[in-house]
Design an enzyme around this catalytic site. Sequence first.
Site, PDB file in Angstrom:
ATOM      1  N   LYS A 126       0.805  -1.227   0.000  1.00 37.31           N
ATOM      2  CA  LYS A 126       0.000   0.000   0.000  1.00 37.31           C
ATOM      3  C   LYS A 126       0.834   1.271   0.000  1.00 37.31           C
ATOM      4  O   LYS A 126       0.389   2.293  -0.536  1.00 37.31           O
ATOM      5  CB  LYS A 126      -0.967  -0.005   1.193  1.00 37.31           C
ATOM      6  CG  LYS A 126      -2.043  -1.069   1.040  1.00 37.31           C
ATOM      7  CD  LYS A 126      -3.112  -0.978   2.109  1.00 37.31           C
ATOM      8  CE  LYS A 126      -4.055  -2.165   1.964  1.00 37.31           C
ATOM      9  NZ  LYS A 126      -5.232  -2.100   2.781  1.00 37.31           N
ATOM     10  N   ARG A 182      -6.988  -8.051  -8.630  1.00 38.25           N
ATOM     11  CA  ARG A 182      -7.647  -9.360  -8.793  1.00 38.25           C
ATOM     12  C   ARG A 182      -9.134  -9.145  -9.014  1.00 38.25           C
ATOM     13  O   ARG A 182      -9.609  -8.015  -8.946  1.00 38.25           O
ATOM     14  CB  ARG A 182      -7.448 -10.171  -7.509  1.00 38.25           C
ATOM     15  CG  ARG A 182      -7.959  -9.359  -6.312  1.00 38.25           C
ATOM     16  CD  ARG A 182      -7.994 -10.108  -5.033  1.00 38.25           C
ATOM     17  NE  ARG A 182      -8.155  -9.244  -3.886  1.00 38.25           N
ATOM     18  CZ  ARG A 182      -9.302  -8.803  -3.400  1.00 38.25           C
ATOM     19  NH1 ARG A 182     -10.434  -9.126  -4.003  1.00 38.25           N
ATOM     20  NH2 ARG A 182      -9.355  -8.024  -2.352  1.00 38.25           N
ATOM     21  N   GLU A 196      -2.071   7.052   7.661  1.00 45.55           N
ATOM     22  CA  GLU A 196      -2.615   8.102   6.803  1.00 45.55           C
ATOM     23  C   GLU A 196      -3.732   8.809   7.552  1.00 45.55           C
ATOM     24  O   GLU A 196      -4.241   8.301   8.559  1.00 45.55           O
ATOM     25  CB  GLU A 196      -3.129   7.513   5.478  1.00 45.55           C
ATOM     26  CG  GLU A 196      -4.256   6.514   5.637  1.00 45.55           C
ATOM     27  CD  GLU A 196      -4.698   5.890   4.312  1.00 45.55           C
ATOM     28  OE1 GLU A 196      -3.890   5.799   3.371  1.00 45.55           O
ATOM     29  OE2 GLU A 196      -5.877   5.510   4.235  1.00 45.55           O
TER      30      GLU A 196
END
Length: 472
Positions: free
Chosen positions: A115, A291, A199
């Site tokens: 990430k 995916r 974050e």
Amino acid sequence: MLRKILIANRGEIAVRIIRACTEMGIRSVAIYSEADRFALHVKKADESYCIGSEPMAGYLNIYALVNLAAATGCDAIHPGYGFLSENTLFAKACKERGLIFIGPDAEVIHRMGDKTEARKAMVAAGIPVTPGSDGNLESVEDALEVAETIGYPIMLKATSGGGGRGIRRCDNADELQRNYSRVISEATKAFGSADVFLEKCIVNPKHIEVQVLADHHGNAIHLYERDCSIQRRNQKLIEIAPSPQLDEAQRQYIGGLAVIAAKSVGYTNAGTVEFLLDDNDRFYFMEMNTRVQVEHTITETVTGVDIVEEQIRIAAGLPLRFKQHEIVRRGYAIQFRVNAEDPKNSFLPSFGKITRYYAPGGPGVRTDTAIYTGYEIPPFYDSMVAKVIVNALTWEDAIQRGERALKDMGLFGIKTTIPYYLQILKHPEFRTACFNTGFVEKYSELINYSNKPRPEVLASVVAAAMASHTGL
Ligand code: ADP
Ligand code: ADP
Ligand code: MG
């Protein structure tokens, strides 16, 4: 075109992929653990092989799966979601063995599966991301310092996390200090990596994600967005396509942004770019899933594009069949993740034998599942046992149809999330399409539904009344 595909998965997604193979004239190879001997995907595939007595190990055994695919004459492997679907080593091992991995290149999985790397790639492409640490955090002191500059609340997240796990909101330094080691240990256990980052927490955002398709010839398109704001503990429960909370300009903007994101990293195959939308109508990139997603079904329903078929065609090297302007949407689709859980008991898993099952039917209803009457749900895997997907031309009709379909479904022997979903469907804020990721927590009283007696019980009451009447 591919001739034979090994499906490195189980449950409803394995059945979903087998269905696509069958329609395309491709042979399918299923794998199963001892615990899955009686699973539906084993019966539906053209060939099935037991990959050991351990419930999980076989589904995660890269070299055994690649060897099995080669030995059975497969030309490709479809990983589904979860398990090895975002595993760089698996994608590499396929390639080295001369097998096609149905997904993007290993390097792209590697980059977007991390990430913090994904955030860096998006910043470079000019995509807005939430303010956060530059990369992984080095220590709790480092975390406290970054949090101080960004401002609380913050989200502490596992860098290689997924499935809503390894994420904690911290409202102040104390909470961050406490959660730091917790998230690290969760991440290490669940994802085999101790990397974490932080974050800014967007308070009560909407989760808006865009489905993209990209081929090996430089073409990339999007299939519009899904609204997955109805979540519990960062896990999706109900998904909607398109979002009833966006206007057309926002829709075009976010779709375009997702295509730029995909192109900027050389993305191929199907993928999803996830965004958060804040109260000021600002979108922030959150992560990319490289995916097929659990909720791909609702996009299929409103666009008519078979995403699994497109995945296979792209993997076979064919160019995309659709241009962006040829993708049209019609109405709304809602997906309910039917989980074998007891909402009244903190959503505790409720595995066991399905004593009776029949699928809901009628217009605008699709059920993706791998259960059947008499099937015993093994306790080792995901608690999601079925996906009920409904669609209609208007939002209001889609809700009505959802209610009708969930009531139509017969699923006995285990507790499920269905009665809880019926409460959500009745809620005025849901009905007026005004909700965010805080909905489930905010309306926690929706769990207090009554377990009404079933019609059979009432019938016996009537019979008794009739008997006493005639006796008079
Ligand atoms: P989606 O992203 O398709 O909406 P989920 O986040 O619910 O779906 O994940 C689908 C399945 O994949 C779940 O069983 C989840 O636990 C698993 N999964 C997702 N990401 C990861 C990951 N990074 N590592 C391991 N399992 C994962
Ligand atoms: P996963 O890989 O497990 O799907 P995500 O990064 O996609 O993890 O986050 C899962 C969910 O957690 C989101 O859908 C959202 O509800 C919540 N979430 C994640 N990051 C933030 C954030 N910065 N602010 C608010 N909520 C967030
Ligand atoms: Mg996510």
